[in-house]
Design an enzyme around this catalytic site. Structure first.
Site, PDB file in Angstrom:
ATOM      1  N   LYS A   1      10.166 -21.848   8.186  1.00  0.00           N
ATOM      2  CA  LYS A   1      10.459 -23.222   7.800  1.00  0.00           C
ATOM      3  C   LYS A   1      11.343 -23.876   8.838  1.00  0.00           C
ATOM      4  CE  LYS A   1      10.880 -25.600   3.725  1.00  0.00           C
ATOM      5  NZ  LYS A   1       9.558 -26.132   3.781  1.00  0.00           N
TER       6      LYS A   1
ATOM      7  N   CYS B   1      23.600  -9.361   5.038  1.00  0.00           N
ATOM      8  CA  CYS B   1      22.884 -10.623   5.329  1.00  0.00           C
ATOM      9  C   CYS B   1      22.504 -11.282   4.009  1.00  0.00           C
ATOM     10  CB  CYS B   1      21.625 -10.384   6.165  1.00  0.00           C
ATOM     11  SG  CYS B   1      20.664 -11.923   6.327  1.00  0.00           S
TER      12      CYS B   1
ATOM     13  N   CYS C   1      21.884 -10.771  12.114  1.00  0.00           N
ATOM     14  CA  CYS C   1      20.714 -10.261  11.401  1.00  0.00           C
ATOM     15  C   CYS C   1      19.518 -10.374  12.344  1.00  0.00           C
ATOM     16  CB  CYS C   1      20.452 -11.087  10.150  1.00  0.00           C
ATOM     17  SG  CYS C   1      18.834 -10.734   9.438  1.00  0.00           S
TER      18      CYS C   1
ATOM     19  N   HIS D   1       3.088 -16.800   1.537  1.00  0.00           N
ATOM     20  CA  HIS D   1       3.055 -16.446   0.113  1.00  0.00           C
ATOM     21  C   HIS D   1       1.630 -16.528  -0.418  1.00  0.00           C
ATOM     22  CE1 HIS D   1       7.269 -18.268   0.494  1.00  0.00           C
ATOM     23  NE2 HIS D   1       7.431 -16.953   0.418  1.00  0.00           N
TER      24      HIS D   1
ATOM     25  N   HIS E   1       4.833 -21.230   0.994  1.00  0.00           N
ATOM     26  CA  HIS E   1       4.121 -21.526   2.236  1.00  0.00           C
ATOM     27  C   HIS E   1       2.925 -20.589   2.380  1.00  0.00           C
ATOM     28  CE1 HIS E   1       5.873 -18.020   4.179  1.00  0.00           C
ATOM     29  NE2 HIS E   1       7.101 -18.465   3.958  1.00  0.00           N
TER      30      HIS E   1
ATOM     31  N   LYS F   1       6.562 -16.636  14.891  1.00  0.00           N
ATOM     32  CA  LYS F   1       6.743 -16.288  13.498  1.00  0.00           C
ATOM     33  C   LYS F   1       6.701 -17.597  12.698  1.00  0.00           C
ATOM     34  CE  LYS F   1       9.831 -13.636  10.642  1.00  0.00           C
ATOM     35  NZ  LYS F   1      10.655 -14.402   9.732  1.00  0.00           N
TER      36      LYS F   1
ATOM     37  N   CYS G   1      18.663 -12.039   3.700  1.00  0.00           N
ATOM     38  CA  CYS G   1      17.816 -10.883   3.371  1.00  0.00           C
ATOM     39  C   CYS G   1      18.230 -10.278   2.032  1.00  0.00           C
ATOM     40  CB  CYS G   1      17.983  -9.744   4.368  1.00  0.00           C
ATOM     41  SG  CYS G   1      17.402 -10.034   6.015  1.00  0.00           S
TER      42      CYS G   1
ATOM     43  N   HIS H   1      16.933 -12.969  10.633  1.00  0.00           N
ATOM     44  CA  HIS H   1      17.303 -14.384  10.497  1.00  0.00           C
ATOM     45  C   HIS H   1      18.134 -14.924  11.658  1.00  0.00           C
ATOM     46  CE1 HIS H   1      16.293 -13.289   6.286  1.00  0.00           C
ATOM     47  NE2 HIS H   1      15.657 -14.421   6.382  1.00  0.00           N
TER      48      HIS H   1
HETATM   49  O1  ME8 Z   1      11.066 -10.943   0.214  1.00  0.00           O
HETATM   50  N1  ME8 Z   1       2.679 -13.701   6.859  1.00  0.00           N
HETATM   51  O2  ME8 Z   1      10.502 -12.774  -1.071  1.00  0.00           O
HETATM   52  P1  ME8 Z   1       9.941 -13.814   0.006  1.00  0.00           P
HETATM   53  C1  ME8 Z   1       2.261 -12.972   5.838  1.00  0.00           C
HETATM   54  N2  ME8 Z   1      11.784 -11.804  -3.116  1.00  0.00           N
HETATM   55  N3  ME8 Z   1       2.943 -12.832   4.687  1.00  0.00           N
HETATM   56  C2  ME8 Z   1       4.104 -13.463   4.568  1.00  0.00           C
HETATM   57  C3  ME8 Z   1       4.624 -14.268   5.599  1.00  0.00           C
HETATM   58  C4  ME8 Z   1       3.841 -14.370   6.794  1.00  0.00           C
HETATM   59  N4  ME8 Z   1       4.216 -15.107   7.831  1.00  0.00           N
HETATM   60  N5  ME8 Z   1       5.792 -14.772   5.178  1.00  0.00           N
HETATM   61  C5  ME8 Z   1       6.002 -14.309   3.924  1.00  0.00           C
HETATM   62  C6  ME8 Z   1      11.028 -11.534  -0.855  1.00  0.00           C
HETATM   63  N6  ME8 Z   1       4.983 -13.520   3.547  1.00  0.00           N
HETATM   64  C7  ME8 Z   1      11.501 -10.843  -2.115  1.00  0.00           C
HETATM   65  C8  ME8 Z   1      10.419  -9.859  -2.557  1.00  0.00           C
HETATM   66  S1  ME8 Z   1       9.434  -8.031  -4.272  1.00  0.00           S
HETATM   67  C9  ME8 Z   1      10.049  -7.081  -5.485  1.00  0.00           C
HETATM   68  C10 ME8 Z   1      10.763  -9.078  -3.806  1.00  0.00           C
HETATM   69  C11 ME8 Z   1       4.817 -12.850   2.258  1.00  0.00           C
HETATM   70  O3  ME8 Z   1       9.807 -15.106  -0.705  1.00  0.00           O
HETATM   71  C12 ME8 Z   1       4.829 -11.342   2.413  1.00  0.00           C
HETATM   72  O4  ME8 Z   1       4.185 -10.762   1.312  1.00  0.00           O
HETATM   73  O5  ME8 Z   1      10.764 -13.765   1.235  1.00  0.00           O
HETATM   74  C13 ME8 Z   1       6.306 -11.038   2.344  1.00  0.00           C
HETATM   75  O6  ME8 Z   1       6.552  -9.682   2.049  1.00  0.00           O
HETATM   76  C14 ME8 Z   1       6.736 -11.964   1.227  1.00  0.00           C
HETATM   77  O7  ME8 Z   1       5.946 -13.151   1.423  1.00  0.00           O
HETATM   78  C15 ME8 Z   1       8.212 -12.285   1.238  1.00  0.00           C
HETATM   79  O8  ME8 Z   1       8.466 -13.284   0.311  1.00  0.00           O
END
Ligand code: ME8
Length: 505
Positions: free
Chosen positions: A303, A125, A143, A20, A17, A300, A128, A146
């Site tokens: 999804k 969680c 959590c 990312h 989304h 926030k 998380c 979530h």
């Molecule tokens: O946490 N605004 O993966 P994830 C800005 N796999 N950035 C956002 C966002 C938002 N609303 N939502 C998500 C994980 N992000 C782990 C990480 S690293 C070794 C492992 C971005 O798929 C932001 O960079 O939940 C956030 O930290 C990341 O997506 C979380 O992606």
């Protein structure tokens, strides 16, 4: 100079989304900027494929974790060219080469005496993939992120002696105040550390979707250890037959969102210290993009809330560069901020189409009309020289501090300056008066050169647009040492240019 920048690796439990895309575009802007400066750049992104978040999502969908991982990893891989990011490698943590390297590093952590077997009992969680301390619990043992009721877990696990790193981590933050930026996030991490560190589970025995613990094959590593290590392992296999670790480790910059601060600012440096691996130079923690609804309330992005601004729709209608520009112009990078289709539309029309797009088309059209398409080979206007003075240095300095929005704002001030210059000089009036031909030469030359200069600086933000416009200006070089206003001679023959930001159909 080597510049190694990373994004978080994204969970494959759901489709990509805007959030990312946001982190990844930020990393891309910096990667492209450093390439412009002639540095050797390595830019890594990828997917986090193990652990409960993925295993549980797969179960819900009735597929195996591997099937879900393959399906969604493909969508994340496809996202990268779609948002026009120039990553040098895409890591998948299910890659056997990653797994082997994780096992090597973790074996070292074990052999260095930082691991023991114990019993974990507490709140967990699965979304998380995080064990919560009592102070991190929401009301009714939920959590706080979530908002789901948490499970009480009891399990025999391998533990990492995080508690023994309290003092080294405090010292790290004292010695390297820039290790985590912005400062408010460093303070948050430090407060967590000072609050007292407890040892953390390093393995899980209840799930099998993960990297096997080499000294106890009944266990897989807790997903965060496996995931964090991607930044290090990728360098060893990203290029066939080459190990890039020497060249690019320690990483220059990890870019992450504020949700995963604790893992990166506490666990990660402790793990590296335990493995005798150098620490990254800096971590940049950005805020959240929030969705602003019709009443102006911010939510926030989630999804389940169904309010995600679809980056694909925006890109299909307005182009990838418009999305890239908007995200970093609208929300000050580092802070939380609201995005909406309404403010997107306003910026697209006033800034991209009118201020920049029209400036480009007018400049090229006037050069063609009044000078047969040849930019006059005369000196640029000294008035503009003053207004552009020091811009390249400012942008470099700001981007050295990952001030992505501030750098863009400085560039945009010059876009606006050029628009005022068109009005001030009114080339269409000068063209009517043969005795003012020299003034017209200076105006046209200054506009073409100003447009070239801002466009070279905008290249990291809007690479496709910059490419088209610089081609039309017959000045395709984006190297930073030629970015300054007045640093290129006149005399180029300009070409035609379709509107850069047309009205959507
Ligand atoms: O946490 N605004 O993966 P994830 C800005 N796999 N950035 C956002 C966002 C938002 N609303 N939502 C998500 C994980 N992000 C782990 C990480 S690293 C070794 C492992 C971005 O798929 C932001 O960079 O939940 C956030 O930290 C990341 O997506 C979380 O992606």
């Amino acid at each position: 100079m080597a510049f190694y920048v990373t994004t978080p690796i994204y969970y494959v439990n759901a489709a990509p989304h805007l959030g990312h895309a946001y982190s990844t575009i930020a990393a891309d802007i910096l990667a492209r900027h450093h390439r412009q400066r002639g540095e050797e750049v390595f830019f890594l992104t990828g997917t986090d494929e193990h652990g409960e978040p993925v295993a549980q999502a797969a179960e819900r969908e009735g597929v195996s974790p591997r099937e879900l991982a393959d399906r969604n990893a493909e969508r994340f891989q496809a996202l990268m060219p779609r948002i026009n990011v120039s990553n040098d490698f895409f890591i998948r943590t299910s890659d056997p080469r990653h797994k082997a390297r994780v096992q090597d590093v973790m074996q070292r952590v074990h052999d260095n005496g930082h691991v023991y077997k114990g019993v974990y009992e507490g709140w967990y969680c699965p979304r998380c993939a995080d064990f919560k301390t009592d102070s991190e619990l929401g009301p009714g043992n939920t959590c706080p992120i979530h908002q789901i009721p948490l499970e009480r877990e009891r399990e025999e696990n391998w533990f990492f002696r995080l508690s023994t790193f309290q003092e080294p981590l405090e010292r790290l933050y004292a010695d390297r105040p820039e290790f985590v930026r912005p400062r408010s996030r460093a303070n948050e991490a430090l407060a967590f550390i000072r609050g007292g560190l407890q040892d953390v589970s390093l393995s899980r025995s209840k799930i099998s979707w993960g990297v096997e613990v080499p000294w106890d094959r009944e266990h897989v590593f807790y997903v965060w250890f496996d995931a964090l290590l991607n930044y290090y392992t990728a360098l060893s296999f990203a290029r066939d037959g080459q190990d890039l670790t020497e060249r690019f480790w320690p990483a220059t910059l990890h870019i992450i969102g504020k949700d995963i601060l604790k893992f990166h600012a506490v666990f990660w440096p402790a793990l590296l210290l335990a493995a005798d691996i150098d620490l990254p130079q800096q971590e940049l923690i950005h805020g959240y993009l929030l969705m602003r609804d019709a009443s102006g309330t911010e939510h926030k992005m989630s999804k389940s809330l169904g309010n995600v601004l679809d980056p694909f729709e925006v890109m299909d209608t307005f182009g990838t560069d418009a999305l890239r520009y908007y995200c970093f112009r609208e929300v000050s990078f580092g802070q939380d901020g609201g995005v909406s289709t309404a403010t997107f539309g306003e910026r697209y029309e006033t800034e991209l189409a009118n201020e920049y797009g029209n400036l480009a088309s007018r400049t090229l059209a006037m050069t063609r009309r009044y000078r047969d398409g040849v930019v006059p080979d005369v000196d640029v206007d000294p008035a503009l020289v003053t207004d552009f003075e020091g811009l390249v240095g400012e942008v470099c300095e700001l981007l050295d501090n990952a001030e992505v929005t501030q750098a863009l704002d400085r560039i945009w001030l010059r876009v606006r300056r050029l628009n005022r210059y068109v009005e001030e000089t009114a080339p269409w009036q000068l063209a009517k008066d043969g005795s003012r031909a020299a003034e017209l030469d200076v105006a046209l030359r200054s506009l073409a050169e100003g447009l070239r200069s801002v466009t070279v600086l905008l290249h990291p933000y809007m690479p496709e647009t910059a490419g088209k416009l610089l081609a039309a200006l017959a000045a395709e070089d984006v190297a930073m040492d030629g970015a300054a206003f007045g640093s290129r001679p006149g005399g180029a023959s300009v070409g035609a240019l379709e509107p850069l930001f047309p009205k959507p159909q």
